[in-house]
Scaffold this active site. Structure first.
Site, PDB file in Angstrom:
ATOM      1  N   GLU A   1       0.430  -1.426  -0.799  1.00 53.48           N
ATOM      2  CA  GLU A   1      -0.094   0.093   0.246  1.00 53.48           C
ATOM      3  C   GLU A   1       0.896   1.919   0.198  1.00 53.48           C
ATOM      4  O   GLU A   1       0.267   2.307   0.306  1.00 53.48           O
ATOM      5  CB  GLU A   1      -1.039   0.322   1.470  1.00 53.48           C
ATOM      6  CG  GLU A   1      -1.974  -1.563   0.968  1.00 53.48           C
ATOM      7  CD  GLU A   1      -2.770  -0.917   2.372  1.00 53.48           C
ATOM      8  OE1 GLU A   1      -2.981  -0.060   3.282  1.00 53.48           O
ATOM      9  OE2 GLU A   1      -3.851  -2.165   2.561  1.00 53.48           O
ATOM     10  N   CYS A   2       1.677   1.413  -0.835  1.00 53.12           N
ATOM     11  CA  CYS A   2       2.733   2.365  -0.785  1.00 53.12           C
ATOM     12  C   CYS A   2       2.810   3.073  -1.913  1.00 53.12           C
ATOM     13  O   CYS A   2       2.209   2.437  -3.451  1.00 53.12           O
ATOM     14  CB  CYS A   2       4.544   1.728  -0.712  1.00 53.12           C
ATOM     15  SG  CYS A   2       5.607   3.060  -0.888  1.00 53.12           S
ATOM     16  N   GLY A   3       3.246   4.159  -2.290  1.00 50.62           N
ATOM     17  CA  GLY A   3       3.347   4.987  -3.308  1.00 50.62           C
ATOM     18  C   GLY A   3       4.122   4.688  -4.617  1.00 50.62           C
ATOM     19  O   GLY A   3       3.360   4.327  -6.162  1.00 50.62           O
ATOM     20  N   TYR A   4       5.110   3.818  -3.828  1.00 54.42           N
ATOM     21  CA  TYR A   4       6.195   3.247  -4.936  1.00 54.42           C
ATOM     22  C   TYR A   4       5.611   2.088  -5.379  1.00 54.42           C
ATOM     23  O   TYR A   4       6.040   0.969  -6.061  1.00 54.42           O
ATOM     24  CB  TYR A   4       7.266   3.261  -4.028  1.00 54.42           C
ATOM     25  CG  TYR A   4       8.335   4.490  -3.951  1.00 54.42           C
ATOM     26  CD1 TYR A   4       8.490   5.614  -4.920  1.00 54.42           C
ATOM     27  CD2 TYR A   4       8.069   4.691  -2.662  1.00 54.42           C
ATOM     28  CE1 TYR A   4       9.147   6.982  -4.605  1.00 54.42           C
ATOM     29  CE2 TYR A   4       8.302   6.618  -2.336  1.00 54.42           C
ATOM     30  CZ  TYR A   4       8.858   7.456  -3.298  1.00 54.42           C
ATOM     31  OH  TYR A   4       9.521   8.627  -2.763  1.00 54.42           O
ATOM     32  N   THR A   5       4.378   1.029  -4.619  1.00 52.22           N
ATOM     33  CA  THR A   5       4.829  -0.025  -5.092  1.00 52.22           C
ATOM     34  C   THR A   5       4.109  -0.312  -6.423  1.00 52.22           C
ATOM     35  O   THR A   5       4.673  -1.382  -7.124  1.00 52.22           O
ATOM     36  CB  THR A   5       3.035  -0.856  -4.036  1.00 52.22           C
ATOM     37  OG1 THR A   5       2.951  -0.898  -3.148  1.00 52.22           O
ATOM     38  CG2 THR A   5       2.546  -2.017  -4.599  1.00 52.22           C
TER      39      THR A   5
END
Length: 191
Positions: A58-62
């Site tokens: 659930e990360c912006g980088y995922t």
């Protein structure tokens, strides 16, 4: 005399503890659990260049990282049969962005991104609770992950070659990965 014996004992214990963390055999000398909870030895990856990454769902980088890790693995490992792998270690230490259990993490990675690379059980990668394999990475590289998707490039003996944070995309380090693979293949030919 008793004081010096105690001191000698403490020094011996201290050196044994630090040796356990130092990973004389490199990263591949450690044991971990795979995503399904089964104990495995990282020794299985000795002789390969590895890109070790702490993952989060659930990360912006995922999205970018999972896609690029999958593409790189498929190109080098599956299509070209190079001695290369990606080793994914889910972690919930940064922004609580990996709150899922191992079963849901595996389902997410395999179904959403068709991620074929090895996944391991969720671990801590920094601080006093960090897994010893990750302590080896951070101590030998002097680079401590401070967010999701830190990448450590390892040679065939499990020694750290380089490390990058999440702002460095996987595409931009492909050249370094290819250099490491060529160096490994050259060393094999020289034997």
């Amino acid at each position: 005399m008793a004081g010096s014996a105690v001191l000698a004992h403490l020094l011996l214990v201290s050196s044994l503890i630090s040796c356990a963390v130092c990973g004389k055999g490199g990263f591949y000398s450690y044991k971990v659990k795979n995503i399904r909870g089964k104990p495995v030895s990282l020794e299985a990856y000795r002789g390969m260049v590895s890109l070790v990454v702490n993952l989060a769902s659930e990360c912006g980088y995922t999205n970018e990282h999972y896609k690029e890790l999958t593409d790189l693995y498929n190109e080098l490992n599956v299509e070209k049969k190079e001695p290369f792998t990606v080793l994914g270690f889910p972690c919930n230490q940064f922004g609580q962005q990996e709150p899922h259990d191992n079963e849901d993490i595996e389902k997410f990675a395999r179904e959403t991104y068709k991620a074929p690379f090895p996944l391991f059980a969720k671990i801590d990668v920094t601080g006093t609770t960090a897994h010893s394999a990750y302590r080896y990475l951070t101590e030998s590289s002097d680079k401590n992950p401070n967010w999701n998707f830190w990448k450590y490039l390892l040679d065939g003996n499990g020694k750290v070659i380089a490390a990058w944070g999440p702002r460095t995309d996987v595409k931009s380090i492909k050249g370094e990965v290819l250099k490491a693979i060529e160096k490994l293949k050259l060393s094999r030919r020289e034997l």
